[in-house]
Design an enzyme around this catalytic site. Structure first.
Site, PDB file in Angstrom:
ATOM      1  N   TRP A 122      17.058 -43.450  81.376  1.00  0.00           N
ATOM      2  CA  TRP A 122      17.452 -42.173  80.764  1.00  0.00           C
ATOM      3  C   TRP A 122      18.436 -42.488  79.640  1.00  0.00           C
ATOM      4  O   TRP A 122      19.453 -43.142  79.898  1.00  0.00           O
ATOM      5  CB  TRP A 122      18.103 -41.308  81.845  1.00  0.00           C
ATOM      6  CG  TRP A 122      18.560 -39.972  81.410  1.00  0.00           C
ATOM      7  CD1 TRP A 122      17.863 -39.060  80.658  1.00  0.00           C
ATOM      8  CD2 TRP A 122      19.822 -39.362  81.719  1.00  0.00           C
ATOM      9  NE1 TRP A 122      18.607 -37.923  80.495  1.00  0.00           N
ATOM     10  CE2 TRP A 122      19.815 -38.080  81.135  1.00  0.00           C
ATOM     11  CE3 TRP A 122      20.945 -39.758  82.440  1.00  0.00           C
ATOM     12  CZ2 TRP A 122      20.887 -37.199  81.243  1.00  0.00           C
ATOM     13  CZ3 TRP A 122      22.012 -38.897  82.552  1.00  0.00           C
ATOM     14  CH2 TRP A 122      21.982 -37.627  81.958  1.00  0.00           C
ATOM     15  N   ASP A 129      21.618 -43.714  91.016  1.00  0.00           N
ATOM     16  CA  ASP A 129      21.657 -42.407  90.359  1.00  0.00           C
ATOM     17  C   ASP A 129      20.568 -41.518  90.971  1.00  0.00           C
ATOM     18  O   ASP A 129      19.379 -41.820  90.874  1.00  0.00           O
ATOM     19  CB  ASP A 129      21.441 -42.587  88.847  1.00  0.00           C
ATOM     20  CG  ASP A 129      21.621 -41.267  88.104  1.00  0.00           C
ATOM     21  OD1 ASP A 129      22.246 -40.341  88.659  1.00  0.00           O
ATOM     22  OD2 ASP A 129      21.146 -41.165  86.955  1.00  0.00           O
ATOM     23  N   LYS A 160      18.712 -30.246  89.206  1.00  0.00           N
ATOM     24  CA  LYS A 160      17.266 -30.023  89.349  1.00  0.00           C
ATOM     25  C   LYS A 160      16.920 -29.442  90.711  1.00  0.00           C
ATOM     26  O   LYS A 160      16.183 -28.470  90.808  1.00  0.00           O
ATOM     27  CB  LYS A 160      16.494 -31.342  89.155  1.00  0.00           C
ATOM     28  CG  LYS A 160      16.879 -32.122  87.920  1.00  0.00           C
ATOM     29  CD  LYS A 160      16.321 -31.529  86.658  1.00  0.00           C
ATOM     30  CE  LYS A 160      17.117 -31.839  85.405  1.00  0.00           C
ATOM     31  NZ  LYS A 160      17.297 -33.177  84.982  1.00  0.00           N
TER      32      LYS A 160
HETATM   33  N1  PMP Z   1      20.623 -38.915  85.815  1.00  0.00           N
HETATM   34  C1  PMP Z   1      19.371 -38.718  85.395  1.00  0.00           C
HETATM   35  C2  PMP Z   1      18.376 -39.815  85.563  1.00  0.00           C
HETATM   36  C3  PMP Z   1      19.003 -37.491  84.824  1.00  0.00           C
HETATM   37  O1  PMP Z   1      17.738 -37.324  84.412  1.00  0.00           O
HETATM   38  C4  PMP Z   1      19.972 -36.482  84.691  1.00  0.00           C
HETATM   39  C5  PMP Z   1      19.623 -35.144  84.103  1.00  0.00           C
HETATM   40  N2  PMP Z   1      18.674 -35.067  83.178  1.00  0.00           N
HETATM   41  C6  PMP Z   1      21.274 -36.739  85.142  1.00  0.00           C
HETATM   42  C7  PMP Z   1      21.555 -37.966  85.704  1.00  0.00           C
HETATM   43  C8  PMP Z   1      22.432 -35.768  85.015  1.00  0.00           C
HETATM   44  O2  PMP Z   1      22.209 -34.478  85.233  1.00  0.00           O
HETATM   45  P1  PMP Z   1      23.288 -33.334  85.163  1.00  0.00           P
HETATM   46  O3  PMP Z   1      24.527 -33.851  84.509  1.00  0.00           O
HETATM   47  O4  PMP Z   1      22.660 -32.251  84.381  1.00  0.00           O
HETATM   48  O5  PMP Z   1      23.539 -32.938  86.579  1.00  0.00           O
END
Ligand code: PMP
Length: 397
Positions: free
Chosen positions: A129, A210, A245
């Protein structure tokens, strides 16, 4: 001080969304932005979340600060969810959780925590990512890349990944995706996870798992395999968790940093460092999303409703994967696209060059982010043939 400050280029994904919105073609397809969307293209508020939010608002008596580790009940609820209620890691008190502003906040805090305790480097599998890089390097860590995915085979290149991992030692951190790898959709198998656990035990590096899509691959227990295996086998594990999500709480910025240590005293000591690092950054996390999650997970009926809604979302995305692979087969593209059905989560990488991606967008109105990542939520019965025909056209020799 700011007189000569230059405007930064716009975010490429948001720029793509704008181009999509301005495109007048009725058969245009948006496979870009990385959020869950239903068949109508909207990101709904889950029913369990709406109900919990009403309960939280009705019960609330104060807006005074929460404790430094977040909304009361949130941390223990997330620990039960990810480790399972009968977990030995939990009964030994080896795990501690701190609520954070989303998974991004958790990643930044994880990076700062590792840095503050003398980490030499953080290693990422390629591709990952894109936001991992600025988040973790801003925490002061030196980043290294090792291969993860073979774009020709459309699969994890486990031998190359292991060769990179084999060089890591006790002061190194290895970032892994708990499930639903972003952007490739290609996860490690349980056997491969076991092998990485064995390597970590022998070499002493620290895994940082993660977990941003818990429940989107198989189910909440199976998707926690990596976290549970590492925690059972290794003395120390860091986990970053996002509720964006699986609870659909994107804008409420709800996540957690979880640390698993060799014993309860050590877990509490490391947690005190995490809250202290947060204190000098954003102080305490926003409580609202954490209170909603705690409300859902402390109420059996709301938990059952949430689990059902999450499983429906996951099934829809898996169904879209099969639909795309099946349609590709009908168009004679089995060899090129059948891998999509085998992968997990919302994303996969289409094997397209930059020129082919541009052709998909300019000639066919199919919007895909640079590198070829597609969000499977954007695929449906009505547009899948146009998508596959465009792919066939754009990749024709
Ligand atoms: N890690 C990954 C792999 C992600 O895809 C995302 C969100 N797209 C996140 C962490 C962090 O998400 P958020 O800060 O929106 O909770």
């Amino acid at each position: 001080m700011f007189a000569d400050t230059k405007l930064l280029p716009p975010d490429p994904i948001l720029g793509l969304t704008k181009l999509f919105q301005d495109d007048p073609r009725p058969d245009k397809i948006d496979l870009g932005v990385g959020v869950y969307r239903d068949i109508n293209g909207t990101t709904p508020i889950m029913k369990a979340v709406a109900q919990a939010e009403a309960n939280v608002t009705a019960k609330q008596t104060t807006k005074a600060y929460t404790p430094t580790d977040g909304a009361p009940g949130f941390g223990p609820a997330i620990l039960d969810l990810i480790f399972g209620k009968d977990s030995e890691t939990l009964s030994a008190g080896r795990a501690a959780a701190v609520q954070t502003p989303g998974g991004c906040g958790a990643l930044r805090l994880a990076g700062e925590l590792a840095n503050s305790q003398g980490a030499a480097s953080l290693t990422l599998g390629e591709p990952t990512w894109p936001n991992h890089v600025p988040l973790l390097s801003a925490a002061g860590l030196k980043l290294n890349s090792i291969p993860y995915y073979d774009r020709d085979a459309n699969a994890v290149d486990f031998e190359a990944f292991k060769a990179g991992v084999s060089k890591l030692g006790p002061k190194d951190v290895l970032l892994l995706h708990g499930c639903c790898h972003n952007p490739t959709g290609a996860d490690l198998s349980t056997e491969q996870i076991d092998e990485i656990a064995t390597m970590a035990a022998a070499q002493g590096f620290l895994p940082l798992v993660d977990t941003a899509y818990h429940g989107f691959s198989k189910d909440l227990d199976a998707d926690a395999y990596m976290v549970r295996k590492f925690s059972a086998d290794l003395p120390e594990v860091l986990i970053t968790y996002s509720c964006s999500k699986n609870f659909g709480l994107y804008r409420e910025r709800t996540g957690a940093l979880i640390y698993v240590g060799p014993n309860a005293d050590n877990a509490l000591a490391v947690k005190s460092h995490a809250t202290s690092l947060a204190r000098r950054n954003y102080s305490i996390p926003p409580a609202h999303g954490g209170a909603i999650v705690a409300e859902i997970l402390s109420d059996a009926a709301l938990t059952a409703l949430w689990r059902e809604e999450l499983s429906e979302m996951a099934k829809r995305v898996q169904g879209n994967r099969r639909l795309l692979a099946r349609t590709a087969e009908n168009f004679g593209l089995h060899n090129q696209l059948s891998f999509i059905a085998e992968q997990a989560g919302m994303f996969s990488l289409l094997p397209l060059t930059d020129d082919q991606l541009r052709a998909m967008r300019d000639e066919h109105g199919v919007y895909i982010v640079g590198g070829g990542r597609i969000n499977l939520c954007g695929v449906n019965e009505n547009n899948v043939e146009h998508l596959v025909r465009s792919f066939k056209n754009a990749t024709a020799p």
